[in-house]
Design an enzyme around this catalytic site. Structure first.
Site, PDB file in Angstrom:
ATOM      1  N   GLY A  51       0.829  -1.208   0.000  1.00 39.51           N
ATOM      2  CA  GLY A  51       0.000   0.000   0.000  1.00 39.51           C
ATOM      3  C   GLY A  51       0.860   1.253   0.000  1.00 39.51           C
ATOM      4  N   SER A  70      -2.666  -0.113  14.480  1.00 31.95           N
ATOM      5  CA  SER A  70      -3.581   1.003  14.742  1.00 31.95           C
ATOM      6  C   SER A  70      -3.838   1.066  16.237  1.00 31.95           C
ATOM      7  CB  SER A  70      -4.915   0.771  14.024  1.00 31.95           C
ATOM      8  OG  SER A  70      -5.893   1.679  14.486  1.00 31.95           O
ATOM      9  N   TYR A  79     -12.568  -4.246  12.300  1.00 33.08           N
ATOM     10  CA  TYR A  79     -11.290  -3.526  12.140  1.00 33.08           C
ATOM     11  C   TYR A  79     -10.452  -3.699  13.409  1.00 33.08           C
ATOM     12  CZ  TYR A  79      -8.048   0.320  11.042  1.00 33.08           C
ATOM     13  OH  TYR A  79      -6.921   1.071  10.777  1.00 33.08           O
ATOM     14  N   LYS A  91      -6.777  -5.569  13.730  1.00 33.94           N
ATOM     15  CA  LYS A  91      -5.563  -4.873  14.171  1.00 33.94           C
ATOM     16  C   LYS A  91      -5.005  -5.460  15.474  1.00 33.94           C
ATOM     17  CE  LYS A  91      -5.055  -1.951  10.779  1.00 33.94           C
ATOM     18  NZ  LYS A  91      -3.857  -1.943   9.927  1.00 33.94           N
ATOM     19  N   ILE A  94      -5.009   9.676  11.580  1.00 31.88           N
ATOM     20  CA  ILE A  94      -4.096  10.216  10.570  1.00 31.88           C
ATOM     21  C   ILE A  94      -4.906  10.696   9.370  1.00 31.88           C
ATOM     22  CG2 ILE A  94      -2.023   9.738   9.195  1.00 31.88           C
ATOM     23  CD1 ILE A  94      -1.570   9.264  12.230  1.00 31.88           C
TER      24      ILE A  94
HETATM   25  N1  LIG Z   1      -5.497   6.797   8.503  1.00 25.15           N
HETATM   26  C1  LIG Z   1      -5.552   6.475   9.796  1.00 25.15           C
HETATM   27  O1  LIG Z   1      -6.085   7.236  10.637  1.00 25.15           O
HETATM   28  C2  LIG Z   1      -4.963   5.194  10.282  1.00 25.15           C
HETATM   29  C3  LIG Z   1      -4.880   5.010  11.669  1.00 25.15           C
HETATM   30  C4  LIG Z   1      -4.336   3.840  12.161  1.00 25.15           C
HETATM   31  C5  LIG Z   1      -3.866   2.877  11.298  1.00 25.15           C
HETATM   32  N2  LIG Z   1      -3.965   3.067   9.948  1.00 25.15           N
HETATM   33  C6  LIG Z   1      -3.471   1.991   9.105  1.00 25.15           C
HETATM   34  O2  LIG Z   1      -2.436   2.473   8.270  1.00 25.15           O
HETATM   35  C7  LIG Z   1      -2.411   1.752   7.043  1.00 25.15           C
HETATM   36  C8  LIG Z   1      -2.462   2.724   5.886  1.00 25.15           C
HETATM   37  O3  LIG Z   1      -3.667   3.460   5.981  1.00 25.15           O
HETATM   38  P1  LIG Z   1      -3.954   4.811   5.177  1.00 25.15           P
HETATM   39  O4  LIG Z   1      -4.707   5.684   6.094  1.00 25.15           O
HETATM   40  O5  LIG Z   1      -2.721   5.301   4.519  1.00 25.15           O
HETATM   41  O6  LIG Z   1      -5.006   4.236   4.109  1.00 25.15           O
HETATM   42  P2  LIG Z   1      -5.293   4.599   2.579  1.00 25.15           P
HETATM   43  O7  LIG Z   1      -4.941   6.015   2.300  1.00 25.15           O
HETATM   44  O8  LIG Z   1      -6.692   4.135   2.360  1.00 25.15           O
HETATM   45  O9  LIG Z   1      -4.274   3.666   1.790  1.00 25.15           O
HETATM   46  C9  LIG Z   1      -4.359   2.267   1.902  1.00 25.15           C
HETATM   47  C10 LIG Z   1      -3.310   1.627   1.020  1.00 25.15           C
HETATM   48  O10 LIG Z   1      -3.419   0.211   1.187  1.00 25.15           O
HETATM   49  C11 LIG Z   1      -3.532  -0.386  -0.092  1.00 25.15           C
HETATM   50  N3  LIG Z   1      -4.380  -1.572  -0.023  1.00 25.15           N
HETATM   51  C12 LIG Z   1      -5.627  -1.697   0.485  1.00 25.15           C
HETATM   52  N4  LIG Z   1      -6.080  -2.943   0.333  1.00 25.15           N
HETATM   53  C13 LIG Z   1      -5.100  -3.636  -0.288  1.00 25.15           C
HETATM   54  C14 LIG Z   1      -4.978  -4.961  -0.720  1.00 25.15           C
HETATM   55  N5  LIG Z   1      -5.953  -5.856  -0.549  1.00 25.15           N
HETATM   56  N6  LIG Z   1      -3.819  -5.330  -1.332  1.00 25.15           N
HETATM   57  C15 LIG Z   1      -2.822  -4.444  -1.520  1.00 25.15           C
HETATM   58  N7  LIG Z   1      -2.885  -3.169  -1.119  1.00 25.15           N
HETATM   59  C16 LIG Z   1      -4.013  -2.765  -0.523  1.00 25.15           C
HETATM   60  C17 LIG Z   1      -4.171   0.664  -0.984  1.00 25.15           C
HETATM   61  O11 LIG Z   1      -3.847   0.364  -2.316  1.00 25.15           O
HETATM   62  P3  LIG Z   1      -4.486   1.195  -3.561  1.00 25.15           P
HETATM   63  O12 LIG Z   1      -3.894   2.562  -3.459  1.00 25.15           O
HETATM   64  O13 LIG Z   1      -4.020   0.450  -4.763  1.00 25.15           O
HETATM   65  O14 LIG Z   1      -5.962   1.191  -3.341  1.00 25.15           O
HETATM   66  C18 LIG Z   1      -3.514   1.937  -0.449  1.00 25.15           C
HETATM   67  O15 LIG Z   1      -2.275   2.147  -1.080  1.00 25.15           O
HETATM   68  C19 LIG Z   1      -3.616   0.799   7.110  1.00 25.15           C
HETATM   69  O16 LIG Z   1      -3.189  -0.474   7.507  1.00 25.15           O
HETATM   70  C20 LIG Z   1      -4.507   1.416   8.174  1.00 25.15           C
HETATM   71  O17 LIG Z   1      -5.320   0.462   8.791  1.00 25.15           O
HETATM   72  C21 LIG Z   1      -4.494   4.202   9.422  1.00 25.15           C
END
Ligand SMILES: NC(=O)c1ccc[n+]([C@@H]2O[C@H](COP(=O)([O-])OP(=O)(O)OC[C@H]3O[C@@H](n4cnc5c(N)ncnc54)[C@H](OP(=O)(O)O)[C@@H]3O)[C@@H](O)[C@H]2O)c1
Length: 255
Positions: free
Chosen positions: A9, A146, A159, A163, A192
């Site tokens: 990702g 997370s 979710y 996690k 985030i």
């Molecule tokens: N944002 C927050 O507040 C937050 C907080 C805690 C933890 N997190 C964790 O941090 C990580 C990144 O989150 P983010 O906020 O950056 O999310 P995001 O902007 O939605 O990006 C998610 C990324 O994961 C990729 N992805 C999703 N499903 C996939 C799959 N089945 N196979 C391969 N790649 C996949 C997506 O690929 P595509 O671009 O090709 O769709 C994208 O690049 C996640 O694990 C999330 O749970 C986020």
């Protein structure tokens, strides 16, 4: 030769910020995601402009065949891998109450957020152990989990469960790989600003204004990327299994 990092990702959000920070630390980048390459070519160009090699491998980490193909393609393409960042993850399409939520969303989140990184790490760990034969080889693994690994949100139980399982996965691999001198870290973000939180941004804006986060602001993807890059630099060699929160103090118990 420059070390290589595989960031799942890695073409947007936290993964992209991590890829940028790793490029700054001298890593070449293998990035994976679900979108077709044409949609992410601008990202690859941007990383290459920072002096790093960047290659994209389209793969759904929730699918066993894709994971096997991903590791094989990174292997034949780069011939080496020093860092795995298990970042890819999804939120439920709909936030549904614990008493109503169905099994489809549960299965989807478990396969992408937990089973995917679990078995991807298994395959990569085997390859890293093989690479230990090379003098000076240093490998490391980071799991992006997370605050939901610990904080219970009954409107997205699947979710939280995914996690929490991923946090245990990080601990398991930390223990298993300690003897091979491959440190494993858990990076635990809070709230985030990315595409994942865009749909609920108004809600979080209000909560942050009302004092939810001691540091008083949203986390930015760069806040997480910089922590991963610091770990990747090798500055925490005796800290395998460590959990590093990146949440502005949100999860500090307060009175
Ligand atoms: N944002 C927050 O507040 C937050 C907080 C805690 C933890 N997190 C964790 O941090 C990580 C990144 O989150 P983010 O906020 O950056 O999310 P995001 O902007 O939605 O990006 C998610 C990324 O994961 C990729 N992805 C999703 N499903 C996939 C799959 N089945 N196979 C391969 N790649 C996949 C997506 O690929 P595509 O671009 O090709 O769709 C994208 O690049 C996640 O694990 C999330 O749970 C986020």
């Amino acid at each position: 030769m420059r070390p290589v990092a595989l960031v799942t990702g890695g073409t947007r959000g936290i993964g992209l910020a991590t890829a940028r920070a790793l490029a700054g630390e001298g890593f070449d980048l293998a990035l994976c995601g679900r979108r077709e390459e044409a949609k992410v070519s601008h990202v690859l160009e941007e990383i290459r402009a920072r002096g790093a090699e960047a290659r994209y491998f389209r793969a759904d980490i929730g699918t066993s065949d894709d994971r096997v193909r991903l590791v094989a393609r990174v292997r034949s393409s780069f011939k080496r891998l020093q860092l795995l960042v298990n970042n890819a993850g999804v939120a439920p399409d709909v936030r549904a109450d614990l008493l109503e939520a169905g099994e489809d969303s549960f299965d989807r989140l478990i396969s992408i957020n937990l089973k995917g990184p679990y078995f991807l790490t298994q395959a990569v760990a085997r390859w890293m152990i093989e690479q230990k034969e090379q003098p000076g080889y240093m490998g490391a693994i980071v799991f992006v989990t997370s605050m939901s690994a610990e904080a219970a949100s009954p409107n997205r139980g699947e979710y939280c469960v995914s996690k929490a399982g991923l946090a245990m996965t990080a601990r398991l691999f930390a223990v298993r790989l300690a003897g091979a001198a491959i440190p494993v870290y858990e990076v635990r973000p809070g709230i985030i600003r990315t595409d994942m939180t865009a749909a609920v941004a108004g809600n979080y804006d209000r909560l942050i204004r009302d004092g939810l986060i001691p540091q008083g602001r949203w986390g930015e993807a760069e806040d997480v990327g910089r922590v991963v890059a610091a770990l990747a630099r090798g500055d925490a060699p005796y800290s395998t299994g460590a959990v590093i929160t990146v949440d502005g103090g949100l999860t500090i118990p307060r009175l």
